[in-house]
Design an enzyme around this catalytic site. Structure first.
Site, short mmCIF file in Angstrom:
data_model
loop_
_atom_site.label_atom_id
_atom_site.label_comp_id
_atom_site.label_asym_id
_atom_site.label_seq_id
_atom_site.Cartn_x
_atom_site.Cartn_y
_atom_site.Cartn_z
N TYR A 135 8.85 -15.47 -25.56
CA TYR A 135 9.35 -14.23 -24.97
C TYR A 135 9.94 -14.56 -23.65
CZ TYR A 135 6.93 -11.06 -28.08
OH TYR A 135 6.63 -10.24 -29.28
N LYS A 192 -0.19 -23.17 -34.81
CA LYS A 192 0.60 -23.85 -36.05
C LYS A 192 0.76 -25.19 -35.41
CE LYS A 192 2.93 -23.32 -39.95
NZ LYS A 192 2.24 -23.19 -41.31
N ASP A 225 -0.98 -19.00 -40.64
CA ASP A 225 -0.77 -18.51 -41.87
C ASP A 225 -1.92 -18.08 -42.71
OD1 ASP A 225 -0.96 -21.08 -41.65
OD2 ASP A 225 0.52 -21.63 -42.96
N ASP A 249 1.42 -10.77 -30.97
CA ASP A 249 2.27 -9.57 -31.50
C ASP A 249 2.07 -9.57 -32.92
OD1 ASP A 249 4.05 -7.69 -31.14
OD2 ASP A 249 5.42 -8.93 -32.02
N ASP A 253 -0.35 -6.19 -35.12
CA ASP A 253 0.09 -5.27 -36.14
C ASP A 253 -0.54 -5.21 -37.53
OD1 ASP A 253 2.11 -4.25 -34.20
OD2 ASP A 253 3.57 -3.79 -35.96
C1 IPM Z 1 4.19 -5.10 -28.44
C2 IPM Z 1 5.80 -4.79 -28.67
C3 IPM Z 1 6.71 -5.74 -27.68
C4 IPM Z 1 6.10 -7.20 -27.86
C5 IPM Z 1 8.03 -5.63 -27.86
C6 IPM Z 1 8.41 -3.92 -27.71
C7 IPM Z 1 8.72 -6.06 -26.86
O1 IPM Z 1 5.97 -5.27 -30.05
O2 IPM Z 1 3.58 -4.67 -27.34
O3 IPM Z 1 3.53 -5.32 -29.27
O4 IPM Z 1 6.85 -7.75 -28.89
O5 IPM Z 1 5.32 -7.55 -27.14
MN MN Z 2 4.05 -5.50 -31.53
#
Ligand code: IPM
Ligand code: MN
Ligand code: NAD
Length: 356
Positions: A135, A192, A225, A249, A253
């Site tokens: 990042y 990893k 993984d 990140d 999700d």
């Molecule tokens: C998150 C988002 C951000 C990240 C993006 C929007 C930069 O996906 O906060 O999870 O990747 O950290």
């Molecule tokens: Mn995210």
């Protein structure tokens, strides 16, 4: 001067502008002693006058506020995503909010896509390194736009950065219980290291060292993984996970899917002892923005997380209990099986909270 704590509110773009007002209304309904100030940072402002973060913006937040509540950033009219980078990543980096704490809790079995999995089975937390990794935007392109183009994106891992996030994870494990009151007992390093031998070799060495200082906590390791598979096969096995910025990140999700989707997931961007920032895990969701469809519960649970961080646990508990009740009674938006719009779903929670 009142004794109230001060919160900066930055709704941002897209559904951030719909869910954050609901979270604000719920905070107000809870009666906690806070003052809120509102900032218009986001795509609209950037398109109007080019401003992303005002000069001195981050030090102003640090000086004048105890916490920050943000929505999301991302707007199809800004394809470069420059404003999001400067506001969101800028805040994480420049305010040094190194611990991205993302709790993963299933409130009701009906919300989980896995068979036979209930709230007892999904109660873990991902501690994501938030200031390093891929990042940091180190790299560049060579011979751009030609058939010989080369693109390099560096993965930055510092000894100090890795050590402090791993320490944070062990301390989090020590100081937090599960929803059912039982102690947290295990920290899992997710990496990893079999391929990223240099970067994740460092993580492994530091993890070994720091875990030695916490003999009562089980220190475990899995490759990322394998963690993805395990997360959908048997999420019961997870307690506290610690990982780098990018894996954190992606994993959160996936983990949001276990909770009922991105509309349910909360997070905090924390530097202990300094002004910290709280935001739902989801983004600005352009396709549903402005349509009164977005689920406000992730933002509302994020507000509760922020209040707990500020020492306002009673307010946080009221809000979390009201969200649980909304989910159980299906007084929710469509993404999690209800039929309410964003505003009605937020108002239902606020009304509950106000009544207690
Ligand atoms: C998150 C988002 C951000 C990240 C993006 C929007 C930069 O996906 O906060 O999870 O990747 O950290
Ligand atoms: Mn995210
Ligand atoms: P997203 O989180 O915005 O949406 C992913 C999916 O989840 C979509 O189907 C969306 O409709 C759904 N969703 C998300 N939040 C929801 C909610 N509260 N209620 C109901 N459904 C919800 O991710 P994306 O589509 O990859 O990204 C859209 C924009 O948001 C991009 O510009 C991205 O960079 C940005 N983004 C910002 C943040 C942030 O500011 N923290 C986080 C992630 C993505």
């Amino acid at each position: 001067m009142s004794g109230n704590q001060r919160i900066a509110i930055i709704a941002g773009d897209g559904i951030g502008r719909e869910v954050i007002p609901e979270a604000v209304a719920v905070i107000t309904a809870s009666g906690v002693p806070v003052e809120m100030a509102f900032f218009d940072w986001g795509a609209e402002r950037y398109l109007a006058d080019g401003m992303t973060v005002p000069p001195d913006g981050f030090s102003m937040l640090e000086r004048e506020f105890d916490a920050i509540l943000m929505g999301a950033f991302g707007d199809p009219r800004v394809p470069s995503n420059l404003h999001a980078k400067e506001i969101l990543l800028g805040m994480r980096f420049q305010m040094d909010l190194y611990a991205n704490v993302r709790p993963v809790r299933l409130l009701d079995a009906a919300l989980c896509p896995l068979k036979g999995v209930g709230p007892e089975d999904v109660d873990f937390v991902v501690i994501r390194e938030n200031t390093e990794g891929v990042y940091v935007d180190l790299g560049g392109c060579f011979k751009k736009g030609t058939p010989d183009e080369v693109a390099v994106q560096e993965d930055l891992n510092t000894r100090k950065g890795v050590e402090r996030i791993i320490r944070y994870a062990f301390e989090y494990c020590e100081n937090h219980t599960k929803q059912n009151g039982s102690p947290r007992q295990r920290v899992l390093l997710v990496d990893k290291a079999n391929v990223l031998t240099h970067a994740h070799g460092l993580w492994q060495r530091v993890f070994k060292e720091v875990s030695g200082e916490h003999p009562q906590i089980a220190a475990e390791h899995m490759y990322v993984d394998a963690v993805c598979l395990q997360m959908v096969r048997d999420p019961r096995s997870f307690d506290v996970l610690v990982t780098n910025n990018l894996f954190g990140d992606i994993l959160t999700d996936l983990a949001a899917g276990l909770q009922g989707g991105l509309g349910m997931a909360a997070s905090g961007n924390i530097h202990p002892g300094k002004t910290s920032m709280f935001e739902p895990v989801h983004g600005s969701a352009p396709p549903i923005a402005g349509r009164n469809l977005a689920n406000p519960l992730g933002a509302i649970l994020t507000a509760a997380m922020m209040l707990r961080h500020l020492g306002l646990a009673a307010g946080a508990e009221k809000i979390e209990a009201a969200v649980l009740e909304a989910v159980r009674q299906k007084q929710t938006t469509q993404d999690i099986g209800g039929s309410l719009g964003t505003r009605a779903a937020g108002e239902w929670v606020a009304e509950r909270v106000r009544g207690w």
